[in-house]
Design an enzyme around this catalytic site. Structure first.
Site, mmCIF file in Angstrom:
data_model
loop_
_atom_site.group_PDB
_atom_site.id
_atom_site.type_symbol
_atom_site.label_atom_id
_atom_site.label_comp_id
_atom_site.label_asym_id
_atom_site.label_seq_id
_atom_site.Cartn_x
_atom_site.Cartn_y
_atom_site.Cartn_z
ATOM 1 N N HIS A 1 38.145 -0.933 38.258
ATOM 2 C CA HIS A 1 38.450 -1.235 36.841
ATOM 3 C C HIS A 1 39.665 -2.169 36.812
ATOM 4 C CE1 HIS A 1 35.748 1.964 35.390
ATOM 5 N NE2 HIS A 1 36.322 2.792 36.239
ATOM 6 N N GLU B 1 35.157 -4.444 36.677
ATOM 7 C CA GLU B 1 33.967 -3.684 36.281
ATOM 8 C C GLU B 1 32.698 -4.540 36.427
ATOM 9 O OE1 GLU B 1 34.859 -2.151 32.380
ATOM 10 O OE2 GLU B 1 36.392 -0.796 33.172
ATOM 11 N N SER C 1 33.755 3.088 40.830
ATOM 12 C CA SER C 1 34.978 3.639 40.243
ATOM 13 C C SER C 1 35.670 4.549 41.271
ATOM 14 C CB SER C 1 34.622 4.351 38.942
ATOM 15 O OG SER C 1 35.774 4.676 38.226
#
Lengths: 305, 305
Positions: free
Chosen positions: A191, A218, A149
């Site tokens: 993401h 993801e 992330s």
């Protein structure tokens, strides 16, 4: 040199750092967020298997507001993957990042893992500190620098910064900042499908097509070795967005509150096993199973790389 | 004809229905959902301004579970835009779609507007009924066929069907069905950036690159005239995804639960004012203001088209 020949040469060998001669540097593992931490842990396993015999991994929780919870999750995950030494590096200030404590935690490390959170916390706290210098050294000595992330975003040279406004695909909302630069010539977003980030990635690379846009879904990772070629591992896709052949962009014309128009972007949608050669910007197709075999070879230390 | 020449001709003039000679048909307005219905209403205004003097618009609420609420919203919006005749066509069965009542509602209509909801409700209830035949006739006589969200999807020849599974970008989750076919050679997707639908659109057109993928953001529309060229209106983007130069796709190789890998997709990100020529699959750039001027000319009936 004749002007025409210069142009030809530039087309044949675009000036990208990744084209540089001998392989160097370690491995970047950039994860699109929400990787499996309790089941098969295929992505965290890939990090663990690259730490070397008796490896030491430092989990850096600087990005997150929940350092304790995340540390416990990752400690448990990496210990279950037989990483012999798992340490935590929590940094709350630039002073922490310049402390002897940080240096001791990083001593002997063969890998560093950045958790998710806010990418600006990572770069603003550790940029140009001894912690950054030490992580760079670990990388250049062949170590692993991994992140998920926000931790994946900071691998970029120039990174996208999260903008919480709804209009995140407007030009004015395209916030960027200098990243840690472990992935040369790349701008990594995460993401990616889940948060519909194609427009912002196109917007970012349209500002300078020298940089390749890479959007990671993801529970999916790219594994970049020697700054030359990456492989895809995981359940989702990795989108490579190449603006080098773009025929037109309105980036300098439109009002900042508008969206960008850009024509002629090349997009490659890669999934597990597929590889991407950075100097030539060329994808190649490989089966999902080939990646499992490769990972098994990595674990055995038999990849020959 | 020599084989090589046949190949050249096919490259020069790919067999796309939209290449056909004389302009015909009416106007398609495909909206990505969540268009403004209470403020400036720029997209609904574009529908209203194309209905002609003394025009009659039929709002078809077949897709939605909330036909009364949506009808009230759209009736109020279109009346405020000075549409002289706004009627509701609610269809709950194929019998309704074959009824004299439906024919009376559609009598004299110069435009039909499909609300959002479930695209399969639209096609399963009206496909091959007198209602469909009548709407087709309105379109072929130069009328407007408009729709938002599910109502935009049904404009496609083959349409994507909403799949509520989280893994909507897996091959197995790519559900398609025959659409109403007002937009030839196109597959239209909606809520595009907002719901991160690039992967599923690439997945769909990889199955047959004859069809052009078109993803429309919310509060954004494409206005397709004479089946040849569309213009973009609204706040967001329209993504044109062209798989005709795709160098490889794993569509027939991978297991159905995996994501697709596809290389070499061309993507154009269009915003208000930009146009796209369908026969040649070529975008052209125009300012946002040029679209406002064009719409003013449409309102005055002075576009010359």
């Amino acid at each position: 040199m004749a002007a025409r020949r210069r142009i030809e040469l530039s087309r044949e060998r675009p000036l990208r750092r990744s084209r540089a001669g001998a392989p160097h540097g370690g491995t970047v593992v950039a994860i699109g967020g929400h990787e499996d931490r309790v089941g098969d842990k295929h992505i965290l396993r890939a990090v663990a298997d690259r730490l070397g015999h008796g490896g030491k991994l430092v989990v850096c929780t600087v990005a997150t507001e929940e350092p304790h919870e995340l540390w416990e999750e990752y400690e448990s995950a990496f210990r279950s993957l037989d990483v012999p030494h798992v340490y935590r590096l929590d940094i709350e200030s630039r002073e922490d990042a310049s402390s002897e404590r940080a240096m001791r935690v990083l001593e002997g490390a063969t890998g560093v893992f950045f958790t998710g959170g806010d990418q600006l916390k990572i770069t603003s706290q550790i940029g140009d500190t001894p912690t950054y210098a030490r992580i760079r050294e670990i990388f250049e000595q062949g170590g692993v620098v991994a992140g998920t992330s926000a931790g994946a975003s900071v691998m970029s040279e120039t990174m996208l910064v999260t903008n919480n406004s709804e209009a995140s695909d407007r030009i004015s909302a395209l916030l960027m900042a200098p990243g840690l630069g472990f992935a040369s010539d790349m701008l990594i977003d995460q993401h990616f499908s889940e948060r519909g980030r194609m427009a912002r990635l196109i917007g970012a690379i349209s500002q300078n097509p020298r940089v390749l846009g890479v959007g990671i879904d993801e529970d999916t990772a790219l594994i970049l070795e020697h700054e030359r070629c990456f492989r895809v591992l995981g359940a989702g896709g990795v989108f490579v967005v190449d603006a080098s052949k773009t025929t037109r962009t309105s980036i300098c014309e439109e009002k900042a509150e508008r969206m960008l128009s850009t024509f002629g972007i090349a997009v490659h949608m890669l999934t597990q096993g597929d590889r991407f050669d950075l100097p030539s910007r060329t994808p190649s197709s490989h089966s999902s199973e080939s990646m499992e075999r490769y990972e098994t070879a990595v674990k055995r230390g038999a990849t020959g790389d």
